[in-house]
Design an enzyme around this catalytic site. Sequence first.
Site, PDB file in Angstrom:
ATOM      1  N   PHE A 141       0.807  -1.219   0.000  1.00  0.00           N
ATOM      2  CA  PHE A 141       0.000   0.000   0.000  1.00  0.00           C
ATOM      3  C   PHE A 141       0.838   1.266   0.000  1.00  0.00           C
ATOM      4  O   PHE A 141       1.739   1.432   0.840  1.00  0.00           O
ATOM      5  CB  PHE A 141      -0.890   0.050   1.254  1.00  0.00           C
ATOM      6  CG  PHE A 141      -1.977  -0.974   1.277  1.00  0.00           C
ATOM      7  CD1 PHE A 141      -3.223  -0.706   0.731  1.00  0.00           C
ATOM      8  CD2 PHE A 141      -1.751  -2.219   1.829  1.00  0.00           C
ATOM      9  CE1 PHE A 141      -4.225  -1.653   0.747  1.00  0.00           C
ATOM     10  CE2 PHE A 141      -2.745  -3.184   1.855  1.00  0.00           C
ATOM     11  CZ  PHE A 141      -3.990  -2.906   1.309  1.00  0.00           C
ATOM     12  N   ASP A 142       0.512   2.152  -0.925  1.00  0.00           N
ATOM     13  CA  ASP A 142       0.883   3.544  -0.734  1.00  0.00           C
ATOM     14  C   ASP A 142       0.089   4.015   0.481  1.00  0.00           C
ATOM     15  O   ASP A 142      -1.044   3.579   0.698  1.00  0.00           O
ATOM     16  CB  ASP A 142       0.503   4.358  -1.966  1.00  0.00           C
ATOM     17  CG  ASP A 142       0.580   5.848  -1.711  1.00  0.00           C
ATOM     18  OD1 ASP A 142       1.673   6.339  -1.393  1.00  0.00           O
ATOM     19  OD2 ASP A 142      -0.472   6.505  -1.802  1.00  0.00           O
ATOM     20  N   VAL A 143       0.659   4.882   1.282  1.00  0.00           N
ATOM     21  CA  VAL A 143       0.003   5.292   2.534  1.00  0.00           C
ATOM     22  C   VAL A 143      -0.583   6.701   2.447  1.00  0.00           C
ATOM     23  O   VAL A 143      -1.785   6.908   2.657  1.00  0.00           O
ATOM     24  CB  VAL A 143       0.990   5.199   3.717  1.00  0.00           C
ATOM     25  CG1 VAL A 143       0.334   5.681   5.009  1.00  0.00           C
ATOM     26  CG2 VAL A 143       1.489   3.754   3.885  1.00  0.00           C
ATOM     27  N   THR A 178      -3.572   7.482  -0.119  1.00  0.00           N
ATOM     28  CA  THR A 178      -4.382   6.294  -0.331  1.00  0.00           C
ATOM     29  C   THR A 178      -5.114   5.905   0.943  1.00  0.00           C
ATOM     30  O   THR A 178      -6.318   5.639   0.934  1.00  0.00           O
ATOM     31  CB  THR A 178      -3.514   5.113  -0.802  1.00  0.00           C
ATOM     32  OG1 THR A 178      -2.804   5.482  -1.986  1.00  0.00           O
ATOM     33  CG2 THR A 178      -4.361   3.876  -1.082  1.00  0.00           C
TER      34      THR A 178
END
Length: 237
Positions: A13-15, A18
Amino acid sequence: MAKSLSQFKYMTFDVVGTLIDFEGGIKDCLSAIAAEAGVSVDGEEALSLYRAARYSDEADLFPDDLVRVYLSIAPKLGLPAEQKYGEQLRDSAKNWKGFPDSAEALASLGKTHKLIAMTNARRWAFEYFSKELGNPFHAAFTVDDTGTEKPDPAFFQKVFDFVATEGNSKDDILHVAQSQYHDIGISRKLGMTNCWIERRHAQKGYGGTIEPAEFTKPDYHFTSMAGLADAVKEASA
Protein backbone atom coordinates in the site's frame (compact mmCIF):
# COMPACT_ATOMS: atom_id res chain seq x y z
CA MET A 1 -7.08 -11.12 -17.23
CA ALA A 2 -5.71 -10.15 -13.83
CA LYS A 3 -5.41 -12.79 -11.16
CA SER A 4 -8.31 -13.13 -8.74
CA LEU A 5 -8.03 -10.94 -5.66
CA SER A 6 -8.06 -14.07 -3.54
CA GLN A 7 -4.90 -15.42 -5.20
CA PHE A 8 -2.47 -12.84 -3.83
CA LYS A 9 -0.56 -13.44 -0.60
CA TYR A 10 0.40 -9.80 -0.07
CA MET A 11 -1.06 -6.36 -0.61
CA THR A 12 1.37 -3.46 -0.69
CA PHE A 13 0.00 0.00 0.00
CA ASP A 14 0.88 3.54 -0.73
CA VAL A 15 0.00 5.29 2.53
CA VAL A 16 -0.17 9.08 2.12
CA GLY A 17 -3.10 9.86 -0.16
CA THR A 18 -4.38 6.29 -0.33
CA LEU A 19 -4.93 5.51 3.35
CA ILE A 20 -4.13 8.84 5.03
CA ASP A 21 -5.95 12.00 3.92
CA PHE A 22 -2.92 14.24 3.56
CA GLU A 23 -4.76 16.75 1.37
CA GLY A 24 -7.36 17.26 4.10
CA GLY A 25 -4.62 17.52 6.71
CA ILE A 26 -2.71 20.16 4.77
CA LYS A 27 -5.83 22.19 4.02
CA ASP A 28 -6.98 22.05 7.65
CA CYS A 29 -3.62 23.25 8.93
CA LEU A 30 -3.36 26.07 6.38
CA SER A 31 -6.93 27.13 7.21
CA ALA A 32 -6.02 27.31 10.90
CA ILE A 33 -2.98 29.46 10.13
CA ALA A 34 -5.12 31.65 7.87
CA ALA A 35 -7.76 32.11 10.57
CA GLU A 36 -5.08 33.21 13.01
CA ALA A 37 -3.82 35.70 10.43
CA GLY A 38 -7.34 36.95 9.71
CA VAL A 39 -7.45 35.77 6.10
CA SER A 40 -8.91 32.80 4.22
CA VAL A 41 -7.39 30.33 1.78
CA ASP A 42 -8.83 28.34 -1.10
CA GLY A 43 -8.04 24.69 -0.42
CA GLU A 44 -7.63 23.57 -4.03
CA GLU A 45 -5.44 26.58 -4.85
CA ALA A 46 -3.30 25.72 -1.84
CA LEU A 47 -2.92 22.12 -3.02
CA SER A 48 -1.93 23.29 -6.49
CA LEU A 49 0.74 25.58 -5.04
CA TYR A 50 1.85 22.82 -2.68
CA ARG A 51 2.26 20.38 -5.57
CA ALA A 52 4.37 22.83 -7.57
CA ALA A 53 6.57 23.64 -4.58
CA ARG A 54 6.88 20.07 -3.35
CA TYR A 55 8.18 18.66 -6.61
CA SER A 56 11.21 20.89 -7.03
CA ASP A 57 14.96 20.31 -7.13
CA GLU A 58 15.19 21.75 -3.62
CA ALA A 59 12.82 19.19 -2.11
CA ASP A 60 13.75 17.48 1.14
CA LEU A 61 12.33 14.27 2.58
CA PHE A 62 8.60 14.23 3.39
CA PRO A 63 7.04 15.54 5.57
CA ASP A 64 10.09 17.48 6.82
CA ASP A 65 9.98 19.31 3.49
CA LEU A 66 6.68 20.93 4.46
CA VAL A 67 8.62 23.65 6.29
CA ARG A 68 10.32 24.70 3.05
CA VAL A 69 7.10 24.26 1.09
CA TYR A 70 5.14 26.46 3.47
CA LEU A 71 7.68 29.28 3.29
CA SER A 72 7.49 29.06 -0.51
CA ILE A 73 3.71 29.15 -0.86
CA ALA A 74 2.73 31.35 2.09
CA PRO A 75 3.21 34.71 0.30
CA LYS A 76 1.08 33.50 -2.62
CA LEU A 77 -1.72 32.58 -0.20
CA GLY A 78 -1.47 35.78 1.83
CA LEU A 79 -0.16 33.89 4.85
CA PRO A 80 2.71 34.93 7.14
CA ALA A 81 5.97 33.49 5.85
CA GLU A 82 7.36 32.55 9.25
CA GLN A 83 9.37 29.49 10.22
CA LYS A 84 7.06 28.60 13.09
CA TYR A 85 4.12 28.17 10.73
CA GLY A 86 6.16 25.97 8.43
CA GLU A 87 7.00 23.80 11.40
CA GLN A 88 3.32 23.77 12.34
CA LEU A 89 2.46 22.42 8.90
CA ARG A 90 5.18 19.75 9.16
CA ASP A 91 4.08 18.70 12.62
CA SER A 92 0.43 18.55 11.57
CA ALA A 93 1.33 15.23 9.94
CA LYS A 94 1.21 13.69 13.41
CA ASN A 95 -2.54 14.35 13.45
CA TRP A 96 -3.54 13.60 9.87
CA LYS A 97 -6.55 11.33 9.72
CA GLY A 98 -7.12 8.17 7.77
CA PHE A 99 -9.89 8.22 5.21
CA PRO A 100 -13.13 7.09 6.91
CA ASP A 101 -12.93 3.64 5.30
CA SER A 102 -9.19 2.99 5.67
CA ALA A 103 -8.83 1.33 9.08
CA GLU A 104 -11.87 -0.92 8.70
CA ALA A 105 -10.86 -2.00 5.20
CA LEU A 106 -7.30 -2.78 6.29
CA ALA A 107 -8.55 -4.80 9.24
CA SER A 108 -10.68 -6.84 6.85
CA LEU A 109 -7.93 -7.27 4.24
CA GLY A 110 -5.47 -8.30 6.94
CA LYS A 111 -7.52 -11.44 7.55
CA THR A 112 -6.72 -12.81 4.10
CA HIS A 113 -3.50 -11.06 3.04
CA LYS A 114 -0.21 -9.86 4.52
CA LEU A 115 -0.24 -6.05 4.33
CA ILE A 116 2.93 -4.10 3.57
CA ALA A 117 3.23 -0.30 3.73
CA MET A 118 5.31 1.50 1.09
CA THR A 119 5.56 5.20 1.83
CA ASN A 120 7.71 8.10 0.69
CA ALA A 121 7.24 9.56 4.17
CA ARG A 122 9.93 9.33 6.81
CA ARG A 123 9.72 6.66 9.48
CA TRP A 124 8.81 9.12 12.26
CA ALA A 125 5.71 10.22 10.37
CA PHE A 126 4.79 6.70 9.30
CA GLU A 127 4.61 5.61 12.93
CA TYR A 128 1.81 8.13 13.48
CA PHE A 129 0.05 7.06 10.28
CA SER A 130 0.25 3.40 11.20
CA LYS A 131 -1.20 4.05 14.65
CA GLU A 132 -4.05 6.05 13.10
CA LEU A 133 -4.78 3.07 10.84
CA GLY A 134 -4.75 0.53 13.67
CA ASN A 135 -1.18 -0.77 13.10
CA PRO A 136 -2.33 -3.28 10.46
CA PHE A 137 0.97 -3.90 8.65
CA HIS A 138 3.00 -7.09 8.39
CA ALA A 139 5.97 -4.97 7.28
CA ALA A 140 6.66 -1.36 6.34
CA PHE A 141 9.11 0.41 4.06
CA THR A 142 9.72 4.16 4.34
CA VAL A 143 12.07 6.51 2.54
CA ASP A 144 14.43 6.09 5.51
CA ASP A 145 14.50 2.34 4.94
CA THR A 146 14.97 2.39 1.18
CA GLY A 147 17.10 5.51 0.71
CA THR A 148 14.94 6.50 -2.21
CA GLU A 149 11.37 7.48 -3.11
CA LYS A 150 8.76 5.98 -5.38
CA PRO A 151 8.55 5.86 -8.37
CA ASP A 152 12.21 4.75 -8.21
CA PRO A 153 12.22 1.02 -9.06
CA ALA A 154 14.83 0.55 -6.31
CA PHE A 155 12.13 1.24 -3.69
CA PHE A 156 10.02 -1.60 -5.07
CA GLN A 157 13.04 -3.89 -5.29
CA LYS A 158 13.50 -3.58 -1.51
CA VAL A 159 10.00 -5.00 -1.10
CA PHE A 160 10.59 -7.74 -3.66
CA ASP A 161 13.72 -8.74 -1.75
CA PHE A 162 11.74 -8.85 1.49
CA VAL A 163 8.97 -11.11 0.19
CA ALA A 164 11.68 -13.33 -1.32
CA THR A 165 12.95 -13.96 2.23
CA GLU A 166 9.50 -15.38 2.94
CA GLY A 167 9.67 -17.64 -0.12
CA ASN A 168 7.50 -15.47 -2.37
CA SER A 169 7.82 -13.08 -5.31
CA LYS A 170 6.32 -9.94 -6.82
CA ASP A 171 3.75 -12.18 -8.52
CA ASP A 172 2.27 -12.77 -5.06
CA ILE A 173 1.70 -9.02 -4.52
CA LEU A 174 -1.21 -6.75 -5.37
CA HIS A 175 0.01 -3.14 -5.23
CA VAL A 176 -2.69 -0.72 -4.03
CA ALA A 177 -2.35 3.06 -4.45
CA GLN A 178 -4.03 6.30 -5.46
CA SER A 179 -1.05 7.94 -7.18
CA GLN A 180 -0.75 7.28 -10.89
CA TYR A 181 2.66 9.00 -10.87
CA HIS A 182 4.28 7.38 -7.84
CA ASP A 183 2.73 3.91 -7.95
CA ILE A 184 0.39 2.77 -10.69
CA GLY A 185 2.61 3.55 -13.68
CA ILE A 186 5.83 2.16 -12.23
CA SER A 187 4.18 -0.94 -10.75
CA ARG A 188 2.89 -1.77 -14.24
CA LYS A 189 6.38 -1.33 -15.74
CA LEU A 190 7.78 -3.64 -13.07
CA GLY A 191 5.28 -6.36 -13.95
CA MET A 192 3.16 -6.13 -10.81
CA THR A 193 -0.60 -6.47 -10.65
CA ASN A 194 -1.99 -3.17 -9.37
CA CYS A 195 -5.13 -1.63 -7.95
CA TRP A 196 -5.94 2.07 -8.31
CA ILE A 197 -7.88 3.67 -5.46
CA GLU A 198 -9.22 6.79 -7.16
CA ARG A 199 -9.68 8.94 -4.06
CA ARG A 200 -10.35 12.13 -6.07
CA HIS A 201 -12.98 10.53 -8.33
CA ALA A 202 -15.49 13.27 -7.46
CA GLN A 203 -12.98 16.11 -7.88
CA LYS A 204 -11.13 17.56 -10.83
CA GLY A 205 -7.38 17.42 -11.20
CA TYR A 206 -4.69 15.66 -9.21
CA GLY A 207 -4.82 17.80 -6.07
CA GLY A 208 -1.58 17.54 -4.12
CA THR A 209 -0.19 14.66 -6.21
CA ILE A 210 1.97 15.23 -9.26
CA GLU A 211 0.26 14.59 -12.58
CA PRO A 212 1.63 11.56 -14.50
CA ALA A 213 3.08 11.97 -17.97
CA GLU A 214 0.58 9.36 -19.10
CA PHE A 215 -2.37 7.59 -17.55
CA THR A 216 -1.97 3.89 -16.74
CA LYS A 217 -5.05 1.70 -16.82
CA PRO A 218 -4.94 -0.37 -13.63
CA ASP A 219 -5.71 -4.06 -13.27
CA TYR A 220 -8.25 -3.24 -10.56
CA HIS A 221 -10.00 0.08 -9.98
CA PHE A 222 -12.05 1.24 -6.98
CA THR A 223 -12.98 4.67 -5.67
CA SER A 224 -12.53 3.63 -2.05
CA MET A 225 -10.72 1.14 0.15
CA ALA A 226 -14.14 -0.14 1.19
CA GLY A 227 -14.75 -1.12 -2.43
CA LEU A 228 -11.55 -3.16 -2.50
CA ALA A 229 -12.33 -4.84 0.83
CA ASP A 230 -15.81 -5.80 -0.37
CA ALA A 231 -14.42 -7.22 -3.62
CA VAL A 232 -11.87 -9.31 -1.74
CA LYS A 233 -14.61 -10.72 0.51
CA GLU A 234 -16.63 -11.66 -2.57
CA ALA A 235 -13.62 -13.24 -4.28
CA SER A 236 -12.74 -15.21 -1.15
CA ALA A 237 -16.28 -16.50 -0.51
